[in-house]
Write an enzyme that holds these catalytic residues in place. Sequence first.
Site, PDB file in Angstrom:
ATOM      1  N   TYR A  74     -21.627  46.888 -16.839  1.00 42.39           N
ATOM      2  CA  TYR A  74     -21.737  48.252 -16.464  1.00 42.39           C
ATOM      3  C   TYR A  74     -23.177  47.666 -16.723  1.00 42.39           C
ATOM      4  O   TYR A  74     -23.604  47.511 -18.119  1.00 42.39           O
ATOM      5  CB  TYR A  74     -20.752  49.136 -16.621  1.00 42.39           C
ATOM      6  CG  TYR A  74     -20.837  48.873 -17.879  1.00 42.39           C
ATOM      7  CD1 TYR A  74     -21.439  50.414 -18.776  1.00 42.39           C
ATOM      8  CD2 TYR A  74     -20.549  48.206 -19.296  1.00 42.39           C
ATOM      9  CE1 TYR A  74     -21.668  50.342 -20.325  1.00 42.39           C
ATOM     10  CE2 TYR A  74     -20.251  48.196 -20.401  1.00 42.39           C
ATOM     11  CZ  TYR A  74     -20.820  49.507 -21.442  1.00 42.39           C
ATOM     12  OH  TYR A  74     -20.516  49.678 -22.433  1.00 42.39           O
ATOM     13  N   THR A  77     -25.949  54.722 -19.527  1.00 45.95           N
ATOM     14  CA  THR A  77     -26.376  56.135 -18.713  1.00 45.95           C
ATOM     15  C   THR A  77     -27.281  56.427 -19.718  1.00 45.95           C
ATOM     16  O   THR A  77     -28.164  57.936 -19.407  1.00 45.95           O
ATOM     17  CB  THR A  77     -25.783  57.421 -17.960  1.00 45.95           C
ATOM     18  OG1 THR A  77     -24.631  57.707 -18.897  1.00 45.95           O
ATOM     19  CG2 THR A  77     -24.458  56.603 -16.928  1.00 45.95           C
ATOM     20  N   HIS A 166     -16.905  40.323 -15.938  1.00 49.76           N
ATOM     21  CA  HIS A 166     -17.224  40.209 -16.839  1.00 49.76           C
ATOM     22  C   HIS A 166     -18.303  39.044 -17.166  1.00 49.76           C
ATOM     23  O   HIS A 166     -19.146  38.758 -19.185  1.00 49.76           O
ATOM     24  CB  HIS A 166     -15.429  40.018 -17.901  1.00 49.76           C
ATOM     25  CG  HIS A 166     -16.022  40.244 -19.258  1.00 49.76           C
ATOM     26  ND1 HIS A 166     -16.351  39.499 -20.420  1.00 49.76           N
ATOM     27  CD2 HIS A 166     -16.370  41.749 -20.168  1.00 49.76           C
ATOM     28  CE1 HIS A 166     -15.863  40.015 -21.966  1.00 49.76           C
ATOM     29  NE2 HIS A 166     -15.963  41.872 -21.190  1.00 49.76           N
ATOM     30  N   LYS A 168     -22.166  37.772 -18.459  1.00 47.19           N
ATOM     31  CA  LYS A 168     -23.471  39.067 -18.833  1.00 47.19           C
ATOM     32  C   LYS A 168     -24.698  37.625 -19.119  1.00 47.19           C
ATOM     33  O   LYS A 168     -24.233  36.458 -20.080  1.00 47.19           O
ATOM     34  CB  LYS A 168     -23.246  39.427 -20.485  1.00 47.19           C
ATOM     35  CG  LYS A 168     -22.258  40.530 -20.459  1.00 47.19           C
ATOM     36  CD  LYS A 168     -20.746  40.996 -20.076  1.00 47.19           C
ATOM     37  CE  LYS A 168     -20.012  41.460 -19.843  1.00 47.19           C
ATOM     38  NZ  LYS A 168     -19.561  41.565 -21.902  1.00 47.19           N
ATOM     39  N   ASP A 173     -37.530  35.418 -13.316  1.00 47.55           N
ATOM     40  CA  ASP A 173     -38.110  34.214 -13.502  1.00 47.55           C
ATOM     41  C   ASP A 173     -37.368  33.172 -13.877  1.00 47.55           C
ATOM     42  O   ASP A 173     -35.831  32.734 -12.897  1.00 47.55           O
ATOM     43  CB  ASP A 173     -39.394  33.820 -13.668  1.00 47.55           C
ATOM     44  CG  ASP A 173     -40.332  34.790 -12.824  1.00 47.55           C
ATOM     45  OD1 ASP A 173     -39.775  35.586 -12.007  1.00 47.55           O
ATOM     46  OD2 ASP A 173     -41.799  35.900 -13.527  1.00 47.55           O
TER      47      ASP A 173
END
Length: 481
Positions: A74, A77, A166, A168, A173
């Site tokens: 995620y 915020t 999950h 990451k 570039d």
Amino acid sequence: MLTKMKNISDKTMCLYRHLNQWSDLKVFEWTNGSPMFGLNSHQIQVIKSPNDFFNELKRLSMKSKKRITLSSLYIGTGDMERDLISGIECTKQKELSLKVNILVDYNRATRLTRPDDHNSSTKAILQPLTKFGAQIGFYLTPNMSGWRKWFVWRREKWSELQSLHHIKCYIFDDNVIISGANLSDIYFTNRQDRYVLFKDCPQMADYFDELIQTISSFSYQLQSDGNFELHKSWPYNPLNYFQRNQFKSEAKNRIEKLKNRFRNKINLNDLNECKTIAIPLIQMKTLDISDDQYFTSKLLSICGSDSEVGLASGYFNLTQEYKQIILNRNWFKPLKLLMASESANGFFEGKGVTAYIPKVYTLLTKTFLNEIKENKCNVYLNEYSRPKWSFHAKGLWLALDPMIFLSMIGSPNFGYRSVYRDSEAQVVVITKDELLKQKLEDEYNSLWKYSSVVNDMTIKNNLVNVPIWVNIVVKLFKSYF
């Protein structure tokens, strides 16, 4: 410290021979056909702190000209996350040919962090990017179809138990950051993870970019009006139980085709000229892809008992397979395992039921500690504890004398969720380069310096006044942690 060994067992020498010649087919057998990339030490940078991680993300996003591809559970915020996304938006406005692709987990990224505030979700943060042509995928596991959909659907965090995206991975570039950290302010300030930057690696960047786009192709696509649609090339709805098998079969087929295409590009002569190789591994058990599990079990099984091994797991819940491999070995050199202490657990001081999650991991640790004593293993459990910090790092370090150092970097925790439920990826770095070996060893030592050995007294103190139902949860639902 992972020191060099003077004596090497036959098994270790066997492993050493397989790794010393990159073109040895044995390595290909371990990787289930995953590609390999030859690198030099100057192309690999170990990022040391959460703040350095954030600054590197900002720096790379501002200078990108060709592509920005982000994959995370995620995106938060807060102000730092908004700053990062705003920077990407500005870069896109300056570089009209820049391609932006983002992939997150549907359940986690649509959840509101503040009730009744519809701007407090990853979806809300990312929606403005769609107006600039960004492709934003929200992966939803097909395991949510059928009765599970009706049981947990839209019950906040419960819908995230089944399976999560999950992975990451952050691409700018031809630069790739592999990490276990999400794009959230806590991961930019006081939650310790691992972050390794692979600089100027076009083939590796192409591979991960296409992997993320491939997974995104069978994910929901966020539209500029806030609605979701299936990708135009994908006919199977993850919520349709009757399309579940077709979904899994075709999704696996697309990923396997990608792996095969990049594996076929390998030039073994060029590979053997490099002092370092990187092997990307994927784990998506829900799609019957288990590259990471296979490699890790092979590595732990075949490395010599006098090898020095360090293993970190932010959320410690080793699978039975990994536990048995570790417990059945007569380790001459100690195998060291690092996990979060209760106060460094991401769920520490959580609300409601989540407040007891650190206790669940303590109970799992207690069981494993007893098994270590019963088997008289030379295995040590350490817990990371640092005031006002949490611990989320995971990975493996393996020192082999006289030349080889191996480290596994990425999202898996080596536990049940990582192996059987979630979508994971990590990179195996194998090097004969002294400078890079030292960088990776320094990273290892920097994590362990905030740790202490877990013993019976540690466990006893942490399990005071634990409700009986927590013990029941551990026994019945261990695979969900």
